[in-house]
Write an enzyme that holds these catalytic residues in place. Structure first.
Site, PDB file in Angstrom:
ATOM      1  N   HIS A 231      78.508  58.359  25.192  1.00 18.61           N
ATOM      2  CA  HIS A 231      77.411  57.759  25.951  1.00 18.61           C
ATOM      3  C   HIS A 231      77.564  56.251  26.135  1.00 18.61           C
ATOM      4  O   HIS A 231      76.889  55.656  26.970  1.00 18.61           O
ATOM      5  CB  HIS A 231      76.055  58.096  25.315  1.00 18.61           C
ATOM      6  N   ASP A 264      80.040  63.765  21.672  1.00 21.17           N
ATOM      7  CA  ASP A 264      79.676  62.356  21.867  1.00 21.17           C
ATOM      8  C   ASP A 264      80.778  61.426  21.359  1.00 21.17           C
ATOM      9  O   ASP A 264      80.512  60.420  20.702  1.00 21.17           O
ATOM     10  CB  ASP A 264      78.341  62.015  21.192  1.00 21.17           C
ATOM     11  N   SER A 346      76.203  51.828  18.768  1.00 20.87           N
ATOM     12  CA  SER A 346      76.864  53.086  19.083  1.00 20.87           C
ATOM     13  C   SER A 346      78.360  52.899  19.271  1.00 20.87           C
ATOM     14  O   SER A 346      78.804  51.991  19.981  1.00 20.87           O
ATOM     15  CB  SER A 346      76.278  53.692  20.349  1.00 20.87           C
TER      16      SER A 346
END
Length: 504
Positions: A231, A264, A346
């Site tokens: 993402h 992910d 992230s």
């Protein structure tokens, strides 16, 4: 917060050196020094939300794109376990296409909202009013005058002694100008950060329309491959722009080598990569224990090269996360940590106390509404989740090799409802297909629609997303033991996991 002194003002110094007197005594007219000097205002307490705010699970994500919402409301439907289908409407099965839409509200992915109250950072500090009474003021004045006289006598004596001793030598002992060694030992947080920071990058991803955000990644090999979250780079996959900046300030253009929506995980490669890259050492996430120290590196809210610490709070935590934009969910059996993780962390490494990578920071549970600087993003409440590095390493190697992810599967569609007490195989699969794939691993093991899977090996399965996340910790071809319930009876069967390539 102001670092200025607060409280009673310091008495002003006399305009001329005090003259020694024979009998120091307080003047009856003397008064205490004024204590009413203005003080620096203290910061205000942060505004509190009216009522107890709900929580949501979101990607730790880019800045500003990934921290606005969690998954949607709970609904029925089915999903191919290991192929991550999507929940449909109540009483319906999801579409067979991949990737699946976000999960239907596992308890760990509830969405919510919270409001922040108005108000600044507090009211100015008001000094206390002086107490009335002449006796106390007179005593304070006497003490002050006595102190000044004593200081004057001491200064005069010191000057006289120095003058009479001009011709004698003296030895001056001075304090060391060094606080000791500043070397950071390898096992300290500072030592780990010193070694790891040069191998982390801040990633800027921008779509062809100009949208995007900031995330983190780390050096995977000497060829210039950087591992991060899917993402983080999703905006730059189709004709977008991607850059990676090292703590030294050197910036490189990059391209996406491969990305896996379900895991992910993504791999990018630096263009014109330098020859002195130092990959971070990968640890063994299977050997991590609850209570182990953790160190997270990232760019929370765009603040690059930020280091935070904590511990492993839990292992094998079932997590289904979404970026809140309506894209498909990711599933993981995560490492939970209380190291501060925020949007922008992230893709960054989660390290152990020796500096080995044990996970990739990916998602956070946070209160909704209101973040840093009054944005709509939410901040850390000490519930961060990382993809175990053993899984991420396997995925990254596949992406570098073929550009596509490979998923393990059992070949059955399972419900995403939370009330089943396990992962229930649906009566019908997505798109009116069979719930149990003909000739697939589940069919060969004798599993049927209506069976409720309660364990995979020794891991308890309480829902469909939990089963998917647990399956994806394995590789195709692995043999696992499935425990399931049928007609009120418990059964156990061995199953060899199948495989599926790609996200579509």
């Amino acid at each position: 917060m102001s670092t200025e002194n607060e409280g009673t003002a310091v008495p002003p110094a006399p305009s001329a050196p005090p003259v020694p007197v024979e009998s120091p005594a307080a003047s009856p007219q003397a008064t205490a020094p004024d204590s009413g000097a203005p003080t620096t205002p203290l910061p205000a307490t942060p505004p509190s939300a009216p009522g107890a705010p709900e929580q949501e699970l979101v990607h730790a994500g880019q800045v500003p794109a990934y921290a606005s919402a969690g998954a949607g409301g709970a609904q029925g439907g089915g999903v191919p376990a290991g192929a991550s289908g999507a929940p449909g409407q109540p009483g319906q099965t999801p579409d067979a296409s991949w990737p699946p839409p976000p999960p239907a509200t596992p308890t760990y992915a509830d969405s919510g909202s919270g409001g922040a109250g108005a108000g600044g950072w507090g009211a100015a500090y008001q000094p206390p009013a002086p107490k009335s009474g002449r006796g106390r003021g007179g005593l304070m004045a006497a003490v002050l005058i006595a102190a000044l006289v004593a200081g004057g006598l001491g200064g005069g004596l010191g000057y006289a002694l120095a003058k009479n001793d001009d011709n004698t030598s003296s030895t001056t002992v001075s304090a060391s100008d060094s606080g000791g060694s500043v070397k950071r030992e390898a096992g300290t947080v500072a030592g780990v950060a010193q070694q790891a920071l040069p191998s982390t990058v801040t990633i800027q991803a921008e779509s062809s329309s100009g949208e995007g955000g900031t995330g983190t990644g780390f050096v995977f090999d000497t060829e210039g491959h950087i591992v991060t979250n899917n993402h983080v780079v999703a905006d730059a996959v189709d004709g977008g722009k991607l850059t990676a900046t090292f703590p030294s300030g050197k910036k490189y253009d990059a391209e996406v080598v491969g990305h896996a929506q379900g895991y992910d995980v993504a791999v990018i490669k630096l263009k014109n990569a330098p020859s002195d890259l130092k990959p971070l050492t990968l640890g063994d996430s299977d050997k991590v224990a609850v209570g182990d120290s953790t160190i997270a590196i990232g760019a929370p809210f765009g603040l690059s090269n930020t280091v935070t610490t904590g511990i492993i709070s839990a292992k094998n935590r079932p997590v289904a996360s979404s970026d809140g934009s309506g894209s498909n969910a990711s599933y993981m059996s995560a490492l939970q940590t209380d190291a501060s993780i925020n949007p922008g962390n992230s893709g960054g490494p989660l390290l152990d106390a020796q500096g080995n990578v044990i996970g990739i920071n990916s998602a956070i549970q946070s209160t909704s509404g209101g973040g840093l600087g009054g944005t709509s993003q939410s901040g850390s409440i000490g519930l961060g989740f990382a993809i175990p590095i053993n899984q991420a390493k396997y995925v990254a190697q596949q992406l570098i090799k073929t550009g596509k992810p490979v998923y393990a599967k059992i070949g059955a569609s399972v419900s995403l409802e939370e009330s089943t007490g396990g992962a229930k195989i649906t009566e019908q699969g997505a798109g009116n297909s069979d719930a149990v794939e003909a000739g697939g691993p589940a069919a060969k093991a004798g599993l049927k629609p209506g069976d409720v899977i309660t364990k995979l090996d020794d891991s308890v399965i309480d829902s469909g997303p939990t089963l998917i996340g647990e399956i994806w910790t394995h590789q195709p071809g692995d043999k696992v033991k499935i425990t399931y319930e049928r007609d009120g009876k418990t059964h156990t069967v061995d199953l060899t996991l199948g495989s599926r390539e790609g996200d579509s």
